[in-house]
Scaffold this motif. Structure first.
Motif, mmCIF file in Angstrom:
data_model
loop_
_atom_site.group_PDB
_atom_site.id
_atom_site.type_symbol
_atom_site.label_atom_id
_atom_site.label_comp_id
_atom_site.label_asym_id
_atom_site.label_seq_id
_atom_site.Cartn_x
_atom_site.Cartn_y
_atom_site.Cartn_z
ATOM 1 N N LYS A 39 0.838 -1.201 0.000
ATOM 2 C CA LYS A 39 0.000 0.000 0.000
ATOM 3 C C LYS A 39 0.875 1.255 0.000
ATOM 4 C CE LYS A 39 -4.192 0.622 2.666
ATOM 5 N NZ LYS A 39 -4.809 0.321 3.961
ATOM 6 N N GLY A 43 1.515 4.369 -2.633
ATOM 7 C CA GLY A 43 1.508 5.760 -2.201
ATOM 8 C C GLY A 43 2.780 6.486 -2.623
ATOM 9 N N GLN A 80 1.561 11.341 4.656
ATOM 10 C CA GLN A 80 0.309 11.149 3.922
ATOM 11 C C GLN A 80 -0.475 9.922 4.392
ATOM 12 O OE1 GLN A 80 -0.179 12.951 0.114
ATOM 13 N NE2 GLN A 80 2.017 12.685 -0.250
ATOM 14 N N SER A 81 0.075 9.187 5.350
ATOM 15 C CA SER A 81 -0.622 8.072 6.017
ATOM 16 C C SER A 81 -1.193 7.037 5.042
ATOM 17 C CB SER A 81 -1.752 8.603 6.907
ATOM 18 O OG SER A 81 -1.250 9.479 7.869
ATOM 19 N N TYR A 82 -0.412 6.687 4.059
ATOM 20 C CA TYR A 82 -0.900 5.700 3.085
ATOM 21 C C TYR A 82 -1.254 4.370 3.754
ATOM 22 C CZ TYR A 82 0.610 8.856 -0.651
ATOM 23 O OH TYR A 82 0.766 9.940 -1.488
ATOM 24 N N ASP A 84 -2.676 3.770 6.479
ATOM 25 C CA ASP A 84 -3.959 3.799 7.176
ATOM 26 C C ASP A 84 -5.133 4.212 6.291
ATOM 27 O OD1 ASP A 84 -2.607 3.131 9.566
ATOM 28 O OD2 ASP A 84 -2.051 5.236 9.833
ATOM 29 N N ARG A 85 -4.881 4.468 5.033
ATOM 30 C CA ARG A 85 -5.945 4.930 4.135
ATOM 31 C C ARG A 85 -6.551 3.767 3.366
ATOM 32 N NH1 ARG A 85 -3.341 10.004 1.204
ATOM 33 N NH2 ARG A 85 -5.365 10.094 0.196
ATOM 34 N N GLU A 89 -8.725 4.673 -2.355
ATOM 35 C CA GLU A 89 -8.288 6.078 -2.429
ATOM 36 C C GLU A 89 -6.909 6.189 -3.076
ATOM 37 O OE1 GLU A 89 -8.123 8.268 1.219
ATOM 38 O OE2 GLU A 89 -10.250 7.955 1.637
ATOM 39 N N ILE A 90 -6.013 5.312 -2.666
ATOM 40 C CA ILE A 90 -4.637 5.362 -3.176
ATOM 41 C C ILE A 90 -4.609 4.941 -4.646
ATOM 42 C CG2 ILE A 90 -2.242 4.637 -2.801
ATOM 43 C CD1 ILE A 90 -3.126 3.905 0.105
#
Length: 150
Positions: A39, A43, A80-82, A84-85, A89-90
């Motif tokens: 993930k 990102g 950008q907390s990829y 946890d997203r 979205e990514i």
């Protein structure tokens, strides 16, 4: 440049398919504490696109030689907390940014491809080299991170 645009479009289509075939655990697992998850790698590719959009545009018109500004890749991924997203979205961000990059590349006049840029320490390369390097960087992370079975 047409081959590069086609390759980018290939990954815009294929990467969502690849991610959809993986479990949440597989895409979120960090192989080592200091290594990115699949993930976070996606990102990072978004961050690379963000930075290169500006470069691909400015190298076409800035005088004197455009100087590439580096960025702290680990901090960009972290801030950008990829991890946890939501994955979608990514993926959507990756697709949108790379569609924009493909459009920019398609519209670069041939005479601008030889425009120089300072990649660091007064080492110069051309816009064409930078575009090829962008795709090589993307494919390196795809083959050695996203598609690998670690």
């Amino acid at each position: 440049m047409q081959n590069i645009v086609e390759s980018i479009h290939h990954w815009i289509k294929r990467l969502p398919e690849e991610y959809n075939s993986m479990s949440e655990e597989e895409i979120s697992n960090r192989p080592l504490p200091n290594k990115w998850s699949k993930k976070e790698i996606l990102g990072h590719l978004c961050d690379s696109a963000i930075n290169n959009i500006e470069r691909f545009i400015k190298i076409q018109y800035e005088e004197p030689v455009y100087r590439i500004q580096s960025y702290n890749q680990d901090q960009w991924v972290k801030v950008q907390s990829y991890q946890d997203r939501p994955l979608d979205e990514i993926v959507n961000l990756f697709q949108a940014l790379n569609k924009q990059i493909a459009t920019i590349i398609k519209n670069i006049p041939n005479d601008k491809l030889s425009n120089p840029c300072d990649i660091e320490n007064n080492r110069q390369q051309t816009l064409e080299w930078l575009i090829k390097d962008y795709l090589e960087h993307m494919e390196h992370h795809i083959h050695n991170g996203i598609l690998s079975k670690y």
